[in-house]
Design a protein around this motif. Structure first.
Motif, PDB file in Angstrom:
ATOM      1  N   GLU A  29       2.564  -5.253 -42.226  1.00 43.75           N
ATOM      2  CA  GLU A  29       3.965  -5.164 -41.798  1.00 43.75           C
ATOM      3  C   GLU A  29       4.601  -3.848 -42.260  1.00 43.75           C
ATOM      4  O   GLU A  29       5.396  -3.241 -41.552  1.00 43.75           O
ATOM      5  CB  GLU A  29       4.760  -6.372 -42.328  1.00 43.75           C
ATOM      6  CG  GLU A  29       4.440  -7.632 -41.515  1.00 43.75           C
ATOM      7  CD  GLU A  29       5.012  -8.914 -42.120  1.00 43.75           C
ATOM      8  OE1 GLU A  29       5.140  -9.893 -41.386  1.00 43.75           O
ATOM      9  OE2 GLU A  29       5.302  -8.936 -43.335  1.00 43.75           O
ATOM     10  N   ASP A  30       4.191  -3.388 -43.463  1.00 42.59           N
ATOM     11  CA  ASP A  30       4.788  -2.153 -44.011  1.00 42.59           C
ATOM     12  C   ASP A  30       4.217  -0.888 -43.380  1.00 42.59           C
ATOM     13  O   ASP A  30       4.950   0.037 -43.052  1.00 42.59           O
ATOM     14  CB  ASP A  30       4.493  -2.048 -45.523  1.00 42.59           C
ATOM     15  CG  ASP A  30       5.401  -2.943 -46.320  1.00 42.59           C
ATOM     16  OD1 ASP A  30       6.318  -3.531 -45.722  1.00 42.59           O
ATOM     17  OD2 ASP A  30       5.182  -3.059 -47.549  1.00 42.59           O
ATOM     18  N   THR A  31       2.874  -0.856 -43.254  1.00 42.25           N
ATOM     19  CA  THR A  31       2.230   0.418 -42.917  1.00 42.25           C
ATOM     20  C   THR A  31       1.327   0.355 -41.685  1.00 42.25           C
ATOM     21  O   THR A  31       0.833   1.397 -41.247  1.00 42.25           O
ATOM     22  CB  THR A  31       1.340   0.887 -44.096  1.00 42.25           C
ATOM     23  OG1 THR A  31       0.255  -0.057 -44.230  1.00 42.25           O
ATOM     24  CG2 THR A  31       2.104   0.957 -45.412  1.00 42.25           C
ATOM     25  N   GLY A  32       1.059  -0.851 -41.188  1.00 34.55           N
ATOM     26  CA  GLY A  32       0.132  -0.974 -40.046  1.00 34.55           C
ATOM     27  C   GLY A  32      -1.325  -0.982 -40.480  1.00 34.55           C
ATOM     28  O   GLY A  32      -2.224  -1.018 -39.634  1.00 34.55           O
ATOM     29  N   ASP A  33      -1.569  -0.975 -41.794  1.00 37.57           N
ATOM     30  CA  ASP A  33      -2.952  -1.024 -42.294  1.00 37.57           C
ATOM     31  C   ASP A  33      -3.551  -2.400 -41.961  1.00 37.57           C
ATOM     32  O   ASP A  33      -2.980  -3.429 -42.327  1.00 37.57           O
ATOM     33  CB  ASP A  33      -2.941  -0.794 -43.816  1.00 37.57           C
ATOM     34  CG  ASP A  33      -4.339  -0.840 -44.410  1.00 37.57           C
ATOM     35  OD1 ASP A  33      -5.305  -1.073 -43.662  1.00 37.57           O
ATOM     36  OD2 ASP A  33      -4.469  -0.664 -45.632  1.00 37.57           O
ATOM     37  N   ASN A  70      -9.403 -10.714 -40.848  1.00 37.19           N
ATOM     38  CA  ASN A  70      -8.465  -9.922 -40.034  1.00 37.19           C
ATOM     39  C   ASN A  70      -8.931  -9.741 -38.588  1.00 37.19           C
ATOM     40  O   ASN A  70      -8.267  -9.060 -37.808  1.00 37.19           O
ATOM     41  CB  ASN A  70      -8.188  -8.560 -40.685  1.00 37.19           C
ATOM     42  CG  ASN A  70      -9.455  -7.716 -40.797  1.00 37.19           C
ATOM     43  OD1 ASN A  70     -10.501  -8.085 -40.292  1.00 37.19           O
ATOM     44  ND2 ASN A  70      -9.344  -6.584 -41.466  1.00 37.19           N
ATOM     45  N   GLY A  71     -10.063 -10.327 -38.250  1.00 30.02           N
ATOM     46  CA  GLY A  71     -10.500 -10.347 -36.842  1.00 30.02           C
ATOM     47  C   GLY A  71     -11.269  -9.120 -36.389  1.00 30.02           C
ATOM     48  O   GLY A  71     -11.608  -8.998 -35.201  1.00 30.02           O
ATOM     49  N   MET A 102      -1.372 -10.882 -35.570  1.00 30.44           N
ATOM     50  CA  MET A 102      -0.481  -9.713 -35.514  1.00 30.44           C
ATOM     51  C   MET A 102      -1.249  -8.484 -35.026  1.00 30.44           C
ATOM     52  O   MET A 102      -0.762  -7.711 -34.203  1.00 30.44           O
ATOM     53  CB  MET A 102       0.128  -9.432 -36.902  1.00 30.44           C
ATOM     54  CG  MET A 102       1.189 -10.441 -37.311  1.00 30.44           C
ATOM     55  SD  MET A 102       2.178  -9.911 -38.739  1.00 30.44           S
ATOM     56  CE  MET A 102       0.980  -9.586 -39.947  1.00 30.44           C
ATOM     57  N   ILE A 103      -2.480  -8.314 -35.557  1.00 29.76           N
ATOM     58  CA  ILE A 103      -3.289  -7.164 -35.135  1.00 29.76           C
ATOM     59  C   ILE A 103      -3.622  -7.300 -33.643  1.00 29.76           C
ATOM     60  O   ILE A 103      -3.539  -6.331 -32.881  1.00 29.76           O
ATOM     61  CB  ILE A 103      -4.573  -7.048 -35.988  1.00 29.76           C
ATOM     62  CG1 ILE A 103      -4.208  -6.792 -37.453  1.00 29.76           C
ATOM     63  CG2 ILE A 103      -5.476  -5.938 -35.456  1.00 29.76           C
ATOM     64  CD1 ILE A 103      -5.388  -6.868 -38.421  1.00 29.76           C
ATOM     65  N   ALA A 104      -3.958  -8.547 -33.228  1.00 28.57           N
ATOM     66  CA  ALA A 104      -4.305  -8.786 -31.814  1.00 28.57           C
ATOM     67  C   ALA A 104      -3.171  -8.344 -30.899  1.00 28.57           C
ATOM     68  O   ALA A 104      -3.400  -7.752 -29.837  1.00 28.57           O
ATOM     69  CB  ALA A 104      -4.628 -10.261 -31.599  1.00 28.57           C
TER      70      ALA A 104
END
Ligand SMILES: C[S@@+](CC[C@H](N)C(=O)[O-])C[C@H]1O[C@@H](n2cnc3c(N)ncnc32)[C@H](O)[C@@H]1O
Length: 232
Positions: A29-33, A70-71, A102-104
Protein backbone atom coordinates in the motif's frame (compact mmCIF):
# COMPACT_ATOMS: atom_id res chain seq x y z
CA UNK A 1 15.81 -35.82 6.37
CA UNK A 2 12.20 -37.00 6.78
CA UNK A 3 9.47 -34.51 7.73
CA UNK A 4 9.41 -35.88 11.30
CA UNK A 5 13.13 -35.16 11.75
CA UNK A 6 12.80 -31.42 11.04
CA UNK A 7 12.86 -29.20 14.13
CA UNK A 8 9.72 -27.05 14.44
CA UNK A 9 10.26 -23.33 13.78
CA UNK A 10 8.27 -20.09 13.52
CA UNK A 11 7.98 -20.65 9.76
CA UNK A 12 5.61 -23.50 10.54
CA UNK A 13 3.10 -21.26 12.34
CA UNK A 14 0.15 -19.31 10.97
CA UNK A 15 1.02 -16.44 13.34
CA UNK A 16 4.33 -16.05 11.51
CA UNK A 17 2.74 -15.90 8.05
CA UNK A 18 -0.03 -13.59 9.26
CA UNK A 19 2.57 -11.11 10.52
CA UNK A 20 4.67 -11.45 7.32
CA UNK A 21 1.69 -10.68 5.07
CA UNK A 22 0.31 -7.94 7.33
CA UNK A 23 3.65 -6.19 6.79
CA UNK A 24 3.72 -6.99 3.07
CA UNK A 25 0.19 -5.59 2.59
CA UNK A 26 1.31 -2.38 4.34
CA UNK A 27 4.46 -2.22 2.16
CA UNK A 28 2.43 -2.74 -1.00
CA UNK A 29 0.00 0.00 0.00
CA UNK A 30 2.89 2.37 0.80
CA UNK A 31 5.35 1.68 -2.00
CA UNK A 32 3.86 -0.86 -4.43
CA UNK A 33 6.48 -3.43 -3.39
CA UNK A 34 4.94 -6.85 -4.16
CA UNK A 35 6.97 -8.67 -1.49
CA UNK A 36 9.31 -11.61 -1.33
CA UNK A 37 9.80 -14.06 -4.20
CA UNK A 38 10.45 -17.33 -2.40
CA UNK A 39 13.47 -19.19 -3.84
CA UNK A 40 13.99 -16.32 -6.32
CA UNK A 41 12.81 -15.57 -9.84
CA UNK A 42 14.74 -18.50 -11.27
CA UNK A 43 12.52 -20.99 -9.43
CA UNK A 44 9.40 -19.27 -10.79
CA UNK A 45 10.77 -19.41 -14.35
CA UNK A 46 11.68 -23.06 -13.99
CA UNK A 47 8.24 -24.04 -12.72
CA UNK A 48 6.56 -22.07 -15.53
CA UNK A 49 8.87 -23.68 -18.11
CA UNK A 50 8.00 -27.12 -16.75
CA UNK A 51 4.29 -26.27 -17.06
CA UNK A 52 4.73 -25.04 -20.64
CA UNK A 53 6.55 -28.24 -21.60
CA UNK A 54 3.94 -30.51 -20.06
CA UNK A 55 0.57 -28.73 -20.15
CA UNK A 56 -0.44 -26.62 -23.12
CA UNK A 57 -1.71 -23.15 -22.20
CA UNK A 58 -4.11 -23.55 -25.12
CA UNK A 59 -6.11 -26.06 -23.08
CA UNK A 60 -8.33 -24.73 -20.29
CA UNK A 61 -6.83 -26.90 -17.60
CA UNK A 62 -7.38 -26.09 -13.94
CA UNK A 63 -4.31 -25.12 -11.91
CA UNK A 64 -4.17 -24.66 -8.13
CA UNK A 65 -1.27 -23.30 -6.10
CA UNK A 66 -1.21 -24.47 -2.50
CA UNK A 67 0.03 -21.64 -0.24
CA UNK A 68 0.06 -19.03 -2.99
CA UNK A 69 1.39 -16.14 -0.87
CA UNK A 70 1.65 -12.98 -3.00
CA UNK A 71 0.64 -14.93 -6.12
CA UNK A 72 3.92 -14.50 -8.03
CA UNK A 73 3.86 -17.98 -9.56
CA UNK A 74 0.26 -17.68 -10.75
CA UNK A 75 0.91 -14.24 -12.26
CA UNK A 76 3.88 -15.72 -14.11
CA UNK A 77 1.66 -18.53 -15.47
CA UNK A 78 -0.89 -15.92 -16.59
CA UNK A 79 1.89 -14.01 -18.37
CA UNK A 80 2.98 -17.26 -20.03
CA UNK A 81 -0.49 -17.58 -21.57
CA UNK A 82 -2.51 -19.73 -19.17
CA UNK A 83 -6.19 -18.77 -18.94
CA UNK A 84 -6.56 -16.59 -15.82
CA UNK A 85 -10.03 -18.00 -15.15
CA UNK A 86 -8.47 -21.45 -14.72
CA UNK A 87 -5.83 -20.34 -12.19
CA UNK A 88 -6.46 -20.45 -8.45
CA UNK A 89 -4.42 -19.91 -5.31
CA UNK A 90 -5.22 -20.77 -1.72
CA UNK A 91 -3.48 -19.58 1.41
CA UNK A 92 -4.43 -19.84 5.06
CA UNK A 93 -3.34 -16.28 5.76
CA UNK A 94 -6.10 -13.74 5.02
CA UNK A 95 -3.51 -11.04 4.34
CA UNK A 96 -1.72 -13.23 1.79
CA UNK A 97 -5.02 -13.49 -0.07
CA UNK A 98 -5.56 -9.73 0.25
CA UNK A 99 -2.04 -8.99 -1.02
CA UNK A 100 -2.39 -11.33 -4.01
CA UNK A 101 -5.79 -9.79 -4.88
CA UNK A 102 -4.39 -6.26 -4.64
CA UNK A 103 -1.45 -7.18 -6.89
CA UNK A 104 -3.85 -8.94 -9.29
CA UNK A 105 -5.87 -5.76 -9.67
CA UNK A 106 -2.76 -3.88 -10.82
CA UNK A 107 -1.79 -6.60 -13.30
CA UNK A 108 -5.11 -7.43 -14.93
CA UNK A 109 -5.22 -10.71 -13.04
CA UNK A 110 -8.55 -10.17 -11.27
CA UNK A 111 -9.94 -13.37 -12.74
CA UNK A 112 -7.38 -15.47 -10.90
CA UNK A 113 -9.18 -16.83 -7.84
CA UNK A 114 -7.34 -16.24 -4.57
CA UNK A 115 -9.09 -17.58 -1.49
CA UNK A 116 -8.41 -18.26 2.15
CA UNK A 117 -8.18 -21.98 2.86
CA UNK A 118 -6.15 -24.09 5.26
CA UNK A 119 -4.94 -26.90 3.02
CA UNK A 120 -4.67 -29.32 5.95
CA UNK A 121 -8.20 -28.67 7.21
CA UNK A 122 -10.45 -27.53 4.34
CA UNK A 123 -11.13 -28.30 0.71
CA UNK A 124 -10.45 -25.55 -1.81
CA UNK A 125 -13.44 -24.34 -3.82
CA UNK A 126 -13.86 -26.38 -7.04
CA UNK A 127 -12.22 -25.15 -10.24
CA UNK A 128 -14.24 -23.22 -12.82
CA UNK A 129 -17.16 -25.18 -14.27
CA UNK A 130 -16.79 -27.98 -11.71
CA UNK A 131 -18.94 -28.77 -8.71
CA UNK A 132 -16.34 -30.87 -6.88
CA UNK A 133 -12.79 -30.03 -5.84
CA UNK A 134 -11.77 -33.64 -5.23
CA UNK A 135 -10.47 -35.27 -8.41
CA UNK A 136 -10.90 -32.07 -10.40
CA UNK A 137 -7.50 -30.36 -10.74
CA UNK A 138 -5.09 -30.88 -13.63
CA UNK A 139 -2.07 -29.37 -11.90
CA UNK A 140 -1.26 -28.63 -8.28
CA UNK A 141 1.70 -26.40 -7.51
CA UNK A 142 3.70 -25.94 -4.32
CA UNK A 143 6.60 -23.56 -3.90
CA UNK A 144 7.75 -23.56 -0.29
CA UNK A 145 4.44 -24.49 1.34
CA UNK A 146 5.14 -28.16 2.07
CA UNK A 147 8.45 -26.91 3.51
CA UNK A 148 6.64 -24.43 5.77
CA UNK A 149 4.03 -26.96 6.89
CA UNK A 150 6.77 -29.47 7.76
CA UNK A 151 8.20 -26.91 10.21
CA UNK A 152 5.03 -26.96 12.32
CA UNK A 153 4.73 -28.53 15.77
CA UNK A 154 4.55 -32.31 15.84
CA UNK A 155 1.61 -34.10 17.46
CA UNK A 156 1.81 -36.20 20.65
CA UNK A 157 2.99 -39.21 18.61
CA UNK A 158 5.79 -37.15 17.04
CA UNK A 159 4.04 -36.96 13.65
CA UNK A 160 4.75 -33.93 11.52
CA UNK A 161 1.78 -31.78 10.39
CA UNK A 162 3.04 -32.43 6.83
CA UNK A 163 2.26 -36.17 7.11
CA UNK A 164 -1.28 -35.94 5.62
CA UNK A 165 -0.22 -33.47 2.90
CA UNK A 166 0.70 -35.95 0.11
CA UNK A 167 -2.65 -37.76 0.30
CA UNK A 168 -4.60 -34.49 0.48
CA UNK A 169 -2.76 -33.22 -2.60
CA UNK A 170 -3.25 -36.44 -4.55
CA UNK A 171 -6.98 -36.67 -3.94
CA UNK A 172 -7.56 -33.20 -5.44
CA UNK A 173 -5.94 -34.25 -8.71
CA UNK A 174 -7.69 -35.76 -11.69
CA UNK A 175 -6.38 -39.11 -12.84
CA UNK A 176 -3.34 -38.23 -14.94
CA UNK A 177 -3.03 -34.83 -13.21
CA UNK A 178 0.32 -33.45 -12.07
CA UNK A 179 1.78 -32.24 -8.79
CA UNK A 180 4.81 -29.96 -9.18
CA UNK A 181 6.73 -29.03 -6.04
CA UNK A 182 9.79 -26.91 -5.29
CA UNK A 183 11.36 -27.50 -1.90
CA UNK A 184 14.46 -26.31 -0.08
CA UNK A 185 14.03 -28.59 2.95
CA UNK A 186 13.71 -31.91 1.19
CA UNK A 187 15.86 -33.63 -1.39
CA UNK A 188 14.52 -35.27 -4.53
CA UNK A 189 14.76 -38.69 -2.86
CA UNK A 190 12.89 -37.49 0.24
CA UNK A 191 10.12 -35.96 -1.88
CA UNK A 192 9.80 -39.19 -3.86
CA UNK A 193 9.57 -41.19 -0.63
CA UNK A 194 6.85 -38.89 0.75
CA UNK A 195 4.73 -38.43 -2.39
CA UNK A 196 5.17 -41.45 -4.67
CA UNK A 197 3.45 -44.01 -2.47
CA UNK A 198 0.68 -46.57 -2.98
CA UNK A 199 -1.59 -44.43 -0.78
CA UNK A 200 -1.31 -41.35 -3.02
CA UNK A 201 -1.25 -43.14 -6.37
CA UNK A 202 1.35 -40.57 -7.46
CA UNK A 203 4.32 -41.61 -9.57
CA UNK A 204 7.55 -39.75 -10.16
CA UNK A 205 7.30 -37.97 -13.52
CA UNK A 206 10.28 -35.65 -13.98
CA UNK A 207 12.67 -33.25 -12.32
CA UNK A 208 13.81 -29.72 -13.03
CA UNK A 209 17.54 -29.08 -12.85
CA UNK A 210 18.87 -26.43 -10.49
CA UNK A 211 22.49 -25.25 -10.24
CA UNK A 212 24.58 -27.57 -8.12
CA UNK A 213 26.74 -26.48 -5.17
CA UNK A 214 29.59 -28.40 -3.53
CA UNK A 215 30.10 -28.46 0.21
CA UNK A 216 32.14 -30.76 2.45
CA UNK A 217 33.07 -33.02 -0.46
CA UNK A 218 29.42 -33.50 -1.48
CA UNK A 219 27.54 -31.78 -4.24
CA UNK A 220 23.84 -31.16 -4.61
CA UNK A 221 21.22 -28.52 -5.38
CA UNK A 222 19.89 -25.96 -2.93
CA UNK A 223 16.37 -26.66 -4.21
CA UNK A 224 14.57 -29.64 -5.61
CA UNK A 225 11.75 -29.25 -8.15
CA UNK A 226 10.00 -32.53 -8.83
CA UNK A 227 6.87 -33.45 -10.75
CA UNK A 228 4.60 -36.37 -9.89
CA UNK A 229 1.71 -37.70 -11.93
CA UNK A 230 -1.42 -39.36 -10.60
CA UNK A 231 -1.96 -42.81 -12.05
CA UNK A 232 -4.67 -43.10 -14.65
C1 LIG B 1 7.29 -20.09 1.91
S1 LIG B 1 5.76 -19.32 1.66
C2 LIG B 1 5.59 -19.52 -0.09
C3 LIG B 1 4.54 -18.65 -0.70
C4 LIG B 1 4.39 -18.79 -2.22
N1 LIG B 1 4.15 -20.17 -2.61
C5 LIG B 1 5.61 -18.26 -2.92
O1 LIG B 1 6.36 -19.04 -3.50
O2 LIG B 1 5.82 -17.05 -2.89
C6 LIG B 1 4.65 -20.55 2.33
C7 LIG B 1 3.17 -20.17 2.16
O3 LIG B 1 2.35 -21.23 2.60
C8 LIG B 1 1.25 -20.71 3.30
N2 LIG B 1 0.77 -21.81 4.15
C9 LIG B 1 1.43 -22.45 5.15
N3 LIG B 1 0.67 -23.42 5.68
C10 LIG B 1 -0.49 -23.43 4.98
C11 LIG B 1 -1.67 -24.20 5.05
N4 LIG B 1 -1.84 -25.19 5.97
N5 LIG B 1 -2.69 -23.95 4.18
C12 LIG B 1 -2.55 -22.96 3.26
N6 LIG B 1 -1.46 -22.17 3.16
C13 LIG B 1 -0.43 -22.40 4.01
C14 LIG B 1 1.83 -19.50 4.04
O4 LIG B 1 0.85 -18.58 4.47
C15 LIG B 1 2.76 -18.94 2.97
O5 LIG B 1 2.07 -18.06 2.10
Amino acid sequence: MSDSELEPSRLGTKAHWDSVYEQEVANFEDTGDEGEIWFGEDSVEKMVDWALENISPASDLSILEVGSGNGTLLFALAEAGYNVSCLAGIDYSADAVKLAQMIASTRGGEKITFSQCDFLADLPAPPLAKTESVGSWDLLLDKGTYDAIALGEKDAEGRSPATPYPERAARLLKDGGFFLITSCNFTEEELKAAFATPLTGLKYHSRVKHPSISFGGKSGSVYATIAFQKSV
